[in-house]
Scaffold this active site. Structure first.
Site, PDB file in Angstrom:
ATOM      1  N   LYS A  22       0.864  -1.132   0.147  1.00 27.84           N
ATOM      2  CA  LYS A  22       0.000  -0.126  -0.097  1.00 27.84           C
ATOM      3  C   LYS A  22       0.917   1.379  -0.144  1.00 27.84           C
ATOM      4  CE  LYS A  22      -1.646   1.352   4.146  1.00 27.84           C
ATOM      5  NZ  LYS A  22      -1.387   3.056   4.608  1.00 27.84           N
ATOM      6  N   ASN A  23       1.954   1.206   0.600  1.00 24.49           N
ATOM      7  CA  ASN A  23       2.910   2.290   1.046  1.00 24.49           C
ATOM      8  C   ASN A  23       3.632   2.502  -0.190  1.00 24.49           C
ATOM      9  OD1 ASN A  23       1.194   2.828   3.301  1.00 24.49           O
ATOM     10  ND2 ASN A  23       2.568   2.014   4.484  1.00 24.49           N
ATOM     11  N   CYS A 116      -4.985  12.198  12.710  1.00 16.95           N
ATOM     12  CA  CYS A 116      -5.626  10.952  12.144  1.00 16.95           C
ATOM     13  C   CYS A 116      -5.624   9.733  13.621  1.00 16.95           C
ATOM     14  CB  CYS A 116      -5.269  10.177  11.375  1.00 16.95           C
ATOM     15  SG  CYS A 116      -3.478   9.278  11.537  1.00 16.95           S
ATOM     16  N   ARG A 121      -0.555  14.478  12.498  1.00 18.28           N
ATOM     17  CA  ARG A 121       0.107  14.274  11.226  1.00 18.28           C
ATOM     18  C   ARG A 121       0.755  15.688  10.715  1.00 18.28           C
ATOM     19  NH1 ARG A 121      -1.239   8.903   9.555  1.00 18.28           N
ATOM     20  NH2 ARG A 121       0.884   8.920   8.350  1.00 18.28           N
ATOM     21  N   ASP A 306       4.753   0.204  11.770  1.00 15.52           N
ATOM     22  CA  ASP A 306       3.238  -0.395  11.344  1.00 15.52           C
ATOM     23  C   ASP A 306       3.202  -1.633  11.721  1.00 15.52           C
ATOM     24  OD1 ASP A 306       3.308   1.244   8.188  1.00 15.52           O
ATOM     25  OD2 ASP A 306       2.984   1.963  10.272  1.00 15.52           O
ATOM     26  N   ARG A 398      -8.512  -0.573   4.637  1.00 14.44           N
ATOM     27  CA  ARG A 398      -7.770   0.418   4.175  1.00 14.44           C
ATOM     28  C   ARG A 398      -6.111   0.005   3.598  1.00 14.44           C
ATOM     29  NH1 ARG A 398      -7.015   5.625   7.620  1.00 14.44           N
ATOM     30  NH2 ARG A 398      -5.520   5.807   5.743  1.00 14.44           N
TER      31      ARG A 398
HETATM   32  C1  EPZ Z   1       4.189   6.669   6.213  1.00 10.87           C
HETATM   33  O1  EPZ Z   1       3.414   7.766   6.937  1.00 10.87           O
HETATM   34  C2  EPZ Z   1       3.322   5.582   6.259  1.00 10.87           C
HETATM   35  N1  EPZ Z   1       2.344   5.853   5.238  1.00 10.87           N
HETATM   36  C3  EPZ Z   1       3.028   5.041   7.615  1.00 10.87           C
HETATM   37  O2  EPZ Z   1       2.128   3.997   7.439  1.00 10.87           O
HETATM   38  C4  EPZ Z   1       4.379   4.830   8.466  1.00 10.87           C
HETATM   39  O3  EPZ Z   1       3.625   4.471   9.820  1.00 10.87           O
HETATM   40  C5  EPZ Z   1       5.080   5.912   8.479  1.00 10.87           C
HETATM   41  O4  EPZ Z   1       5.399   6.409   6.995  1.00 10.87           O
HETATM   42  C6  EPZ Z   1       6.297   5.771   9.211  1.00 10.87           C
HETATM   43  O5  EPZ Z   1       7.003   4.636   8.495  1.00 10.87           O
HETATM   44  C7  EPZ Z   1       2.303   5.804   4.079  1.00 10.87           C
HETATM   45  O6  EPZ Z   1       3.459   5.649   3.422  1.00 10.87           O
HETATM   46  C8  EPZ Z   1       1.126   6.260   3.228  1.00 10.87           C
HETATM   47  P1  EPZ Z   1       6.245  10.139   8.507  1.00 10.87           P
HETATM   48  P2  EPZ Z   1       4.344   9.434   6.989  1.00 10.87           P
HETATM   49  O7  EPZ Z   1       6.316  11.343   7.877  1.00 10.87           O
HETATM   50  O8  EPZ Z   1       4.948   9.488   5.800  1.00 10.87           O
HETATM   51  C9  EPZ Z   1       6.384  12.998  12.119  1.00 10.87           C
HETATM   52  C10 EPZ Z   1       0.280   2.744   7.736  1.00 10.87           C
HETATM   53  O9  EPZ Z   1      -0.231   1.935   8.798  1.00 10.87           O
HETATM   54  N2  EPZ Z   1       6.401  14.242  10.985  1.00 10.87           N
HETATM   55  O10 EPZ Z   1       7.654   9.190   8.518  1.00 10.87           O
HETATM   56  O11 EPZ Z   1       3.142  10.284   7.541  1.00 10.87           O
HETATM   57  C11 EPZ Z   1       5.126  12.304  12.155  1.00 10.87           C
HETATM   58  O12 EPZ Z   1       4.527  13.037  13.083  1.00 10.87           O
HETATM   59  C12 EPZ Z   1       0.760   3.969   7.666  1.00 10.87           C
HETATM   60  O13 EPZ Z   1       0.338   2.017   6.537  1.00 10.87           O
HETATM   61  C13 EPZ Z   1       6.777  15.456  11.354  1.00 10.87           C
HETATM   62  O14 EPZ Z   1       6.927  15.797  12.626  1.00 10.87           O
HETATM   63  O15 EPZ Z   1       5.157   9.146   8.193  1.00 10.87           O
HETATM   64  C14 EPZ Z   1       5.507  11.099  13.052  1.00 10.87           C
HETATM   65  O16 EPZ Z   1       5.561  11.094  14.267  1.00 10.87           O
HETATM   66  C15 EPZ Z   1       0.477   4.829   9.115  1.00 10.87           C
HETATM   67  N3  EPZ Z   1       6.758  16.397  10.523  1.00 10.87           N
HETATM   68  C16 EPZ Z   1       7.079  10.800  12.338  1.00 10.87           C
HETATM   69  O17 EPZ Z   1       7.437  11.987  11.750  1.00 10.87           O
HETATM   70  C17 EPZ Z   1       6.214  15.947   9.047  1.00 10.87           C
HETATM   71  O18 EPZ Z   1       6.489  16.852   8.313  1.00 10.87           O
HETATM   72  C18 EPZ Z   1       6.998  10.017  10.900  1.00 10.87           C
HETATM   73  O19 EPZ Z   1       6.057  10.387  10.084  1.00 10.87           O
HETATM   74  C19 EPZ Z   1       6.256  14.938   8.791  1.00 10.87           C
HETATM   75  C20 EPZ Z   1       6.291  13.891   9.722  1.00 10.87           C
END
Ligand code: EPZ
Length: 417
Positions: A22-23, A116, A121, A306, A398
């Protein structure tokens, strides 16, 4: 809202093929906007999140057609550069369309993804990077209004956190920007490499994806291509948890073992035997699992956040105490309260969850509150005595393609009502 009825204590057996990731599918679908011609994406999972991405592409004026697990997209007729709030609310990760829309049309108007189920996020890292590439971004009333009238320029971007989404948005924005972009402290997830592979097949010049430093030389034009989406490593980890908690022996087909390197040792610590042959992984589990001392979620190549919920479910019946530390998201323990209803003994203190293994779980009415929480409850219910009624199946759908059918094909007794 549909529910699942699971009759527990069934031994699992046989082979199961792991769906596409998915990701990986989501950022690749977003980035297809950059190519004004057709791309064909194979092994694309049939998920509600992918349906939302298709809805967004069609709203933008792109063509998107699904034939089973083959998705044909073409952004030639793209006519809009905004995503309605309703669609942003449907899927937080729609923010991944920001860079693609901006790079292609020189403007983009999206709403803040908002919090969410697993916590706020924020997208500050995305916006900071796009501003460095020359985007003018206004944020008001929850709307992000971006313009780049002269196009985007390459920049040196140092991420303060290896954010997956921010890394993806930067790669997508930089692929057709003027000049070279360097990302340091980039996310190294396999889905980043898959995105880079797709874009490079379209003519992009992306080097170092999967490493901490990625260099992107902007190119004028990208043309659509054929691409096979990588297998979903989190679905694989979930199926391994299902086999482990039911003391079963199953074989997963179509996996990439190197993507599971941070996960396999925990199943072995729990007493499972894992053997990998090419793209097949066999797991054979003892009657009773041992506890896993300490699982810390980390950016790749560390233990994936995840997989925390499904693997935690597996430890509920283990002999001893297992400790989890969730370092990535703020509130990713919402499945704990529901696991307790099945008889699990888990204490949460901030980022730490302590699981005392119990002798038995018993079926109950439980509710999924997020995607991986749904998977966690499903895994636990497979080993619970009696019937479990799982509500909130929309969360499961999802990220898990036809999961009740997949589990029934290896001996589980799961019914959708
Ligand atoms: C991706 O989310 C995945 N989603 C998530 O999978 C996964 O858990 C996550 O990466 C971590 O591996 C998709 O790929 C669609 P991040 P993403 O930006 O990109 C903070 C699932 O279950 N952050 O690496 O949103 C954020 O708050 C989903 O399949 C900031 O602070 O993850 C979080 O604490 C859930 N500022 C951490 O970084 C930003 O601008 C990781 O977020 C961006 C992120």
């Amino acid at each position: 809202m549909s529910k699942l009825l699971i009759e527990g204590k069934k031994q699992l057996y046989g082979d199961v093929c792991v769906q596409g990731a998915k990701n990986s599918a989501l950022p690749i679908l977003a980035s297809s906007i950059l190519c004004g011609s057709e791309s064909v994406l194979h092994n694309c999972p049939n998920l509600s999140d992918v349906d939302t991405a298709i809805k967004i592409l069609r709203y933008l004026g792109c063509k998107a057609k699904r034939q089973d697990n083959v998705l044909t997209v073409n952004s030639d007729g793209m006519s809009r550069s905004d995503i309605p709030v309703s669609m942003m609310r449907e899927m937080r990760s729609s923010i991944i369309f920001l860079g693609a829309i901006l790079a292609r049309t020189k403007r983009a108007r999206l709403s803040f993804p908002g919090g969410c189920e697993i916590g706020p996020r924020p997208i500050d890292l995305h916006l900071k990077a796009l501003r460095q590439m020359g985007a003018e971004i206004e944020e008001h009333h929850g709307i992000i209004d971006c313009t780049a009238p002269f196009g985007l320029n390459g920049a040196k971007i140092a991420l303060s956190f290896p954010s997956v989404g921010a890394t993806e948005n930067i790669i997508i924005s930089a692929a057709t920007a003027k000049g070279t972009t360097t990302i340091t402290n980039a996310a190294r997830e396999p889905e980043i490499s898959d995105l880079a592979d797709y874009l490079n097949s379209c003519g992009a010049k992306i080097y170092g994806a999967g490493e901490g430093t990625i260099i992107i030389d902007g190119t004028e034009k990208l043309n659509g291509c054929q691409h096979f989406i990588i297998p979903d490593r989190i679905v694989a980890a979930t199926l391994m948890s299902a086999a482990a908690i039911t003391g079963s022996h199953i074989t997963l087909r179509n996996i990439i073992a190197s993507h599971l390197e941070a996960v396999i040792p925990f199943f072995e610590e729990a007493g499972c035997e894992i053997s990998v042959k090419g793209t097949d992984l066999s797991i054979s589990s003892p009657h009773r699992l041992k506890a896993v001392k300490m699982v810390r979620t980390m950016p790749y190549p560390g233990f994936p956040t995840d997989a925390q919920a499904p693997v935690m479910a597996m430890t509920c019946l283990a002999n001893g105490t297992s400790v989890f530390v969730e370092n990535i998201f703020e509130s990713r323990y919402r499945h704990v309260g529901e696991l307790a209803r099945l008889g699990a003994n888990i204490k949460v203190e901030g980022k730490v969850a302590v699981v005392e293994g119990v002798k038995a779980l018993s079926g109950a009415a439980v509710e999924a509150l997020d995607l991986r929480g749904a998977a966690s409850l499903l895994v636990a219910s497979l080993a619970a005595e009696g019937i479990t009624e799982l509500d909130g199946v929309k969360y499961l759908e999802r990220g898990y393609e036809g999961f009740e059918t997949v589990l029934n094909s290896i001996g589980a007794a799961v019914k959708k009502i």
